[in-house]
Design an enzyme around this catalytic site. Structure first.
Site, PDB file in Angstrom:
ATOM      1  N   GLY A 134     -22.394   4.351  -3.320  1.00 19.51           N
ATOM      2  CA  GLY A 134     -21.343   4.928  -4.145  1.00 19.51           C
ATOM      3  C   GLY A 134     -21.095   4.078  -5.377  1.00 19.51           C
ATOM      4  O   GLY A 134     -22.009   3.419  -5.891  1.00 19.51           O
ATOM      5  N   GLY A 184     -24.747   2.961   1.937  1.00 23.86           N
ATOM      6  CA  GLY A 184     -23.785   3.579   1.029  1.00 23.86           C
ATOM      7  C   GLY A 184     -24.027   3.179  -0.417  1.00 23.86           C
ATOM      8  O   GLY A 184     -23.978   2.003  -0.769  1.00 23.86           O
ATOM      9  N   LYS A 204       0.853  -1.185   0.000  1.00 15.79           N
ATOM     10  CA  LYS A 204       0.000   0.000   0.000  1.00 15.79           C
ATOM     11  C   LYS A 204       0.888   1.233   0.000  1.00 15.79           C
ATOM     12  O   LYS A 204       1.978   1.222   0.598  1.00 15.79           O
ATOM     13  CB  LYS A 204      -0.868   0.006   1.269  1.00 15.79           C
ATOM     14  CG  LYS A 204      -2.179   0.703   1.088  1.00 15.79           C
ATOM     15  CD  LYS A 204      -3.237  -0.160   0.427  1.00 15.79           C
ATOM     16  CE  LYS A 204      -4.560   0.530   0.303  1.00 15.79           C
ATOM     17  NZ  LYS A 204      -5.610  -0.317  -0.249  1.00 15.79           N
ATOM     18  N   VAL A 231     -19.661   1.249  -5.802  1.00 13.10           N
ATOM     19  CA  VAL A 231     -19.988  -0.178  -5.662  1.00 13.10           C
ATOM     20  C   VAL A 231     -21.449  -0.353  -5.224  1.00 13.10           C
ATOM     21  O   VAL A 231     -22.178  -1.166  -5.797  1.00 13.10           O
ATOM     22  CB  VAL A 231     -19.050  -0.871  -4.658  1.00 13.10           C
ATOM     23  CG1 VAL A 231     -19.387  -2.357  -4.558  1.00 13.10           C
ATOM     24  CG2 VAL A 231     -17.587  -0.693  -5.052  1.00 13.10           C
TER      25      VAL A 231
HETATM   26  P1  NAD Z   1     -17.661   5.637  -2.837  1.00 14.65           P
HETATM   27  O1  NAD Z   1     -16.926   6.743  -2.158  1.00 14.65           O
HETATM   28  O2  NAD Z   1     -17.990   5.752  -4.285  1.00 14.65           O
HETATM   29  O3  NAD Z   1     -19.041   5.336  -2.068  1.00 14.65           O
HETATM   30  C1  NAD Z   1     -19.225   5.411  -0.699  1.00 14.65           C
HETATM   31  C2  NAD Z   1     -20.661   5.863  -0.471  1.00 14.65           C
HETATM   32  O4  NAD Z   1     -20.972   5.760   0.910  1.00 14.65           O
HETATM   33  C3  NAD Z   1     -20.902   7.318  -0.879  1.00 14.65           C
HETATM   34  O5  NAD Z   1     -22.048   7.404  -1.698  1.00 14.65           O
HETATM   35  C4  NAD Z   1     -21.097   8.030   0.463  1.00 14.65           C
HETATM   36  O6  NAD Z   1     -21.967   9.149   0.354  1.00 14.65           O
HETATM   37  C5  NAD Z   1     -21.699   6.917   1.283  1.00 14.65           C
HETATM   38  N1  NAD Z   1     -21.582   7.090   2.721  1.00 14.65           N
HETATM   39  C6  NAD Z   1     -20.536   7.565   3.427  1.00 14.65           C
HETATM   40  N2  NAD Z   1     -20.820   7.576   4.729  1.00 14.65           N
HETATM   41  C7  NAD Z   1     -22.057   7.053   4.862  1.00 14.65           C
HETATM   42  C8  NAD Z   1     -22.923   6.802   5.967  1.00 14.65           C
HETATM   43  N3  NAD Z   1     -22.549   7.059   7.226  1.00 14.65           N
HETATM   44  N4  NAD Z   1     -24.149   6.274   5.726  1.00 14.65           N
HETATM   45  C9  NAD Z   1     -24.541   5.999   4.463  1.00 14.65           C
HETATM   46  N5  NAD Z   1     -23.774   6.238   3.377  1.00 14.65           N
HETATM   47  C10 NAD Z   1     -22.553   6.753   3.575  1.00 14.65           C
HETATM   48  O7  NAD Z   1     -16.797   4.328  -2.531  1.00 14.65           O
HETATM   49  P2  NAD Z   1     -16.868   2.917  -3.273  1.00 14.65           P
HETATM   50  O8  NAD Z   1     -15.807   2.874  -4.315  1.00 14.65           O
HETATM   51  O9  NAD Z   1     -18.272   2.590  -3.629  1.00 14.65           O
HETATM   52  O10 NAD Z   1     -16.369   1.972  -2.076  1.00 14.65           O
HETATM   53  C11 NAD Z   1     -17.175   1.746  -0.954  1.00 14.65           C
HETATM   54  C12 NAD Z   1     -16.396   0.922   0.079  1.00 14.65           C
HETATM   55  O11 NAD Z   1     -15.942  -0.291  -0.513  1.00 14.65           O
HETATM   56  C13 NAD Z   1     -15.129   1.605   0.605  1.00 14.65           C
HETATM   57  O12 NAD Z   1     -14.920   1.189   1.935  1.00 14.65           O
HETATM   58  C14 NAD Z   1     -14.027   1.022  -0.275  1.00 14.65           C
HETATM   59  O13 NAD Z   1     -12.777   1.064   0.370  1.00 14.65           O
HETATM   60  C15 NAD Z   1     -14.524  -0.406  -0.435  1.00 14.65           C
HETATM   61  N6  NAD Z   1     -14.042  -1.082  -1.637  1.00 14.65           N
HETATM   62  C16 NAD Z   1     -14.263  -0.530  -2.877  1.00 14.65           C
HETATM   63  C17 NAD Z   1     -13.794  -1.200  -4.017  1.00 14.65           C
HETATM   64  C18 NAD Z   1     -14.042  -0.634  -5.393  1.00 14.65           C
HETATM   65  O14 NAD Z   1     -13.818  -1.368  -6.373  1.00 14.65           O
HETATM   66  N7  NAD Z   1     -14.483   0.598  -5.533  1.00 14.65           N
HETATM   67  C19 NAD Z   1     -13.119  -2.429  -3.895  1.00 14.65           C
HETATM   68  C20 NAD Z   1     -12.937  -2.972  -2.619  1.00 14.65           C
HETATM   69  C21 NAD Z   1     -13.403  -2.282  -1.489  1.00 14.65           C
END
Ligand code: NAD
Length: 345
Positions: A173, A171, A76, A175
């Site tokens: 986002g 959440g 990392k 994913v």
């Molecule tokens: P993202 O930032 O696109 O989405 C996160 C979402 O969560 C946002 O819409 C945000 O508004 C919402 N959020 C934040 N705090 C919140 C709360 N208290 N209550 C409700 N919603 C809340 O991130 P992402 O890329 O979708 O990733 C989400 C999680 O998955 C992260 O922890 C990331 O590390 C993990 N992850 C992502 C990937 C990937 O391919 N993107 C892969 C492995 C792990």
């Protein structure tokens, strides 16, 4: 410093200070291949905080790669976001030169605070990058793996497919929203929350989801609770009010501490370990870097079903928490005598 490295079993720590760039790369373990892991770009309060983050996250990547059966080690990178105005392009180009100086021991990817254009700047200096505008977004592949993981957990816990299963997603986002689409297509009923009300409304319109306030998501009557926002949300207070029988979502580091995994197990909730169910993103990054085709990536992601099934069965027969079983399986691959994935997974 060496004590902190020993604590997380991290083998190498590399530092770079050049003009405004203050970066650290932690390499946990290279047994399975070159280390692959994202680059965080955040305003850390102290150097120690940045180093601790890199050490902790590098270890997690090794465990994820081991159980995802990808030929990568864990690593990392952390860049301390400058407090003064800075030239973003120049900073990420310098970071690319830093990565290049490690001659392929570490391959970077997007993470909190970085954008695809940053990866493009890094890529102008080194080939050791697994995200870029050309390579594409891993999130749909992560969502595909999480949907498969939820279906696997539901089958294990209820001997049922996803139709009419109630899933509460925290959440929406990159994913979370893609996951909502996949679960809806398979007949699941959705309850959703996001701190951004527009995202929640979108899920309501597109997938007939019931929208609840962020603070109310834990106490919803549902079959599956799916954390897809922040990490460390599975603490004593939240676990106490959960009404689900399964926890399965994409967020990294969901357990506020390891004890929480035991608490979840004692409550009779089946927990899909986060780094197993969300490994689709890593599989995507590693596969793209190695030049695999889209059909091969889908096949690799599908293997996480077998890994989760094995964890669930062992957890049940040994009466041991799922996260502990997953850690033991990963450690057998990383530190045990066997390197053959088939034997441990
Ligand atoms: P993202 O930032 O696109 O989405 C996160 C979402 O969560 C946002 O819409 C945000 O508004 C919402 N959020 C934040 N705090 C919140 C709360 N208290 N209550 C409700 N919603 C809340 O991130 P992402 O890329 O979708 O990733 C989400 C999680 O998955 C992260 O922890 C990331 O590390 C993990 N992850 C992502 C990937 C990937 O391919 N993107 C892969 C492995 C792990």
């Amino acid at each position: 410093m060496f004590t902190a490295m020993h604590h997380q079993d991290v083998q190498e720590l590399h530092f770079c200070h050049k003009e405004q760039l203050n970066a650290v790369i932690a390499i946990h373990n290279l047994r399975l291949g070159p280390a692959l892991g994202g680059c965080r770009f955040l305003p850390y309060d102290s150097e120690q905080e940045a180093i601790t983050d890199a050490l902790r996250l590098a270890k997690g990547m090794s465990y994820k790669a081991a159980l995802a059966r990808v030929p990568q080690g864990g690593g990392k990178a952390v860049i301390m976001a400058p407090k003064e105005p800075f030239n973003r392009k120049a900073l990420f180009k310098q970071f690319g030169q830093f990565i290049q100086s490690l001659s392929g021991r570490y391959i970077t990817a997007m993470d909190s605070g970085t954008q695809v254009t940053d990866m493009d700047h890094i890529r102008s200096q080194t080939p050791y990058v697994s995200s870029s505008s050309e390579i594409g977004d891993p999130s749909p592949t992560t969502a595909q793996g999480v949907a498969l993981g939820i279906a696997t957990a539901v089958q294990f816990q209820f001997s049922h497919d996803l139709s009419n299963i109630r899933v509460a997603i925290q959440g929406l986002g990159h994913v979370g929203l893609a996951l909502a689409e996949q679960l809806h297509a398979q007949g699941a009923r959705l309850i959703v929350s996001d701190v951004d009300p527009q995202k929640a409304q979108l899920a309501k319109q597109k997938y007939q989801a019931k929208v609840v306030a962020p603070e109310d998501i834990y106490q919803q009557e549902c079959d599956v609770f799916s954390p897809c926002g922040l990490g460390a949300i599975l603490n004593e207070k939240n676990i106490d009010i959960l009404k689900c029988k399964i926890i399965a979502g994409c967020a990294n580091n969901q357990l506020a501490s390891d004890d929480m995994g035991q608490l979840i197990h004692d409550k009779g909730i089946l927990y899909a370990p986060d780094y197993v169910i969300n490994s689709g993103g890593l599989i995507f990054a590693s596969s793209r870097f190695r030049g695999l085709k889209t059909s091969e990536i889908a096949r690799e992601v599908h293997k996480l079903k077998d890994t989760l099934d094995k964890i669930f069965v062992l957890s049940h027969t040994k009466n041991k928490a799922c996260h502990e079983i997953a850690n033991e399986m990963a450690e057998q691959i990383l530190f045990g005598k066997m390197v053959q994935f088939q034997e441990a997974v």
